[in-house]
Design an enzyme around this catalytic site. Structure first.
Site, PDB file in Angstrom:
ATOM      1  N   GLY A 195       0.826  -1.195   0.000  1.00 60.93           N
ATOM      2  CA  GLY A 195       0.000   0.000   0.000  1.00 60.93           C
ATOM      3  C   GLY A 195       0.860   1.244   0.000  1.00 60.93           C
ATOM      4  O   GLY A 195       1.997   1.238  -0.459  1.00 60.93           O
ATOM      5  N   CYS A 196       0.311   2.287   0.543  1.00 57.67           N
ATOM      6  CA  CYS A 196       0.979   3.586   0.589  1.00 57.67           C
ATOM      7  C   CYS A 196       2.297   3.496   1.342  1.00 57.67           C
ATOM      8  O   CYS A 196       2.353   2.996   2.464  1.00 57.67           O
ATOM      9  CB  CYS A 196       0.055   4.582   1.274  1.00 57.67           C
ATOM     10  N   PHE A 197       3.360   3.993   0.752  1.00 61.50           N
ATOM     11  CA  PHE A 197       4.663   3.899   1.417  1.00 61.50           C
ATOM     12  C   PHE A 197       4.768   4.783   2.649  1.00 61.50           C
ATOM     13  O   PHE A 197       5.592   4.547   3.518  1.00 61.50           O
ATOM     14  CB  PHE A 197       5.840   4.088   0.469  1.00 61.50           C
ATOM     15  N   CYS A 224       2.559   4.849   4.956  1.00 66.32           N
ATOM     16  CA  CYS A 224       2.083   3.950   6.019  1.00 66.32           C
ATOM     17  C   CYS A 224       3.154   2.939   6.386  1.00 66.32           C
ATOM     18  O   CYS A 224       3.436   2.717   7.566  1.00 66.32           O
ATOM     19  CB  CYS A 224       0.840   3.201   5.552  1.00 66.32           C
ATOM     20  N   TYR A 262      -5.287  11.821   6.463  1.00 66.20           N
ATOM     21  CA  TYR A 262      -4.934  10.494   5.940  1.00 66.20           C
ATOM     22  C   TYR A 262      -4.106   9.730   6.963  1.00 66.20           C
ATOM     23  O   TYR A 262      -4.320   8.543   7.199  1.00 66.20           O
ATOM     24  CB  TYR A 262      -4.175  10.638   4.619  1.00 66.20           C
TER      25      TYR A 262
END
Length: 175
Positions: free
Chosen positions: A9-11, A13, A153
């Site tokens: 997923g999002c780096f 995170c 976010y």
């Protein structure tokens, strides 16, 4: 020192999670697994390059081993969902382990087999791929969570992952 490369997923995170582990010396956000050299963030997030948002970890095997890194990896995202993590959708957000050697590949295969049998109801779809070039993201994408904890976010997506990390892996956390 040893290295590991994960995409889940999002780096932002993923970097925030692994930075908190004892024995992890550095975590850099970037891109890997794609078809062009030196991809730009905008190209990757549009899904045009085949790259995944990923992290490159440098860690001390005498403090934390690859197995623990894998269990953290699998516990802090949904490895049973293809090309999606939360709000982030596309192959650039796929779950993938980019192994550096045969030992890492075999360890990942063993952990996946165990988790498929004992933990997850749905089959793990995490890709296992040999590590290729890792392209570091620009400065504004490094250490994002620690610099932007008030960003919505971060609160909605990253903080639950950090809670899972604390609940399941507290003995491995830096003080």
């Amino acid at each position: 020192m040893s290295e590991a490369i994960f995409a889940n997923g999002c780096f932002w995170c993923t970097q925030a999670v692994f930075q908190r582990l004892k024995g992890v010396e550095s975590v850099r956000s970037g891109f890997t697994g794609g078809t062009i050299k030196n991809p730009a963030y905008r190209e990757v997030v549009m899904g045009n390059t085949g790259h995944a948002e990923a992290i490159h970890i440098v860690y001390d095997e005498n403090v934390i081993d690859y197995d623990i890194l894998l269990y953290v990896f699998f516990s802090t995202h949904d490895p049973t969902t293809l090309n999606r993590q939360g709000y982030d959708v596309g192959t650039q957000y796929r779950s993938a382990i980019f192994y550096k050697n045969d030992s890492q590949k075999q360890t990942a295969e063993r952990v996946i087999k165990t988790l498929n049998a004992e933990v997850f109801d749905d089959k793990i779809v995490t890709q296992l791929q040999p590590a290729t070039a890792f392209y570091e993201a620009t400065k504004e994408h490094q250490d994002f969570y620690n610099k932007n904890t008030e960003y919505r976010y971060c609160q909605l997506v990253i903080e639950p992952k950090l809670k899972t990390l604390k609940d399941k892996f507290s003995p491995y956390l830096k003080s």
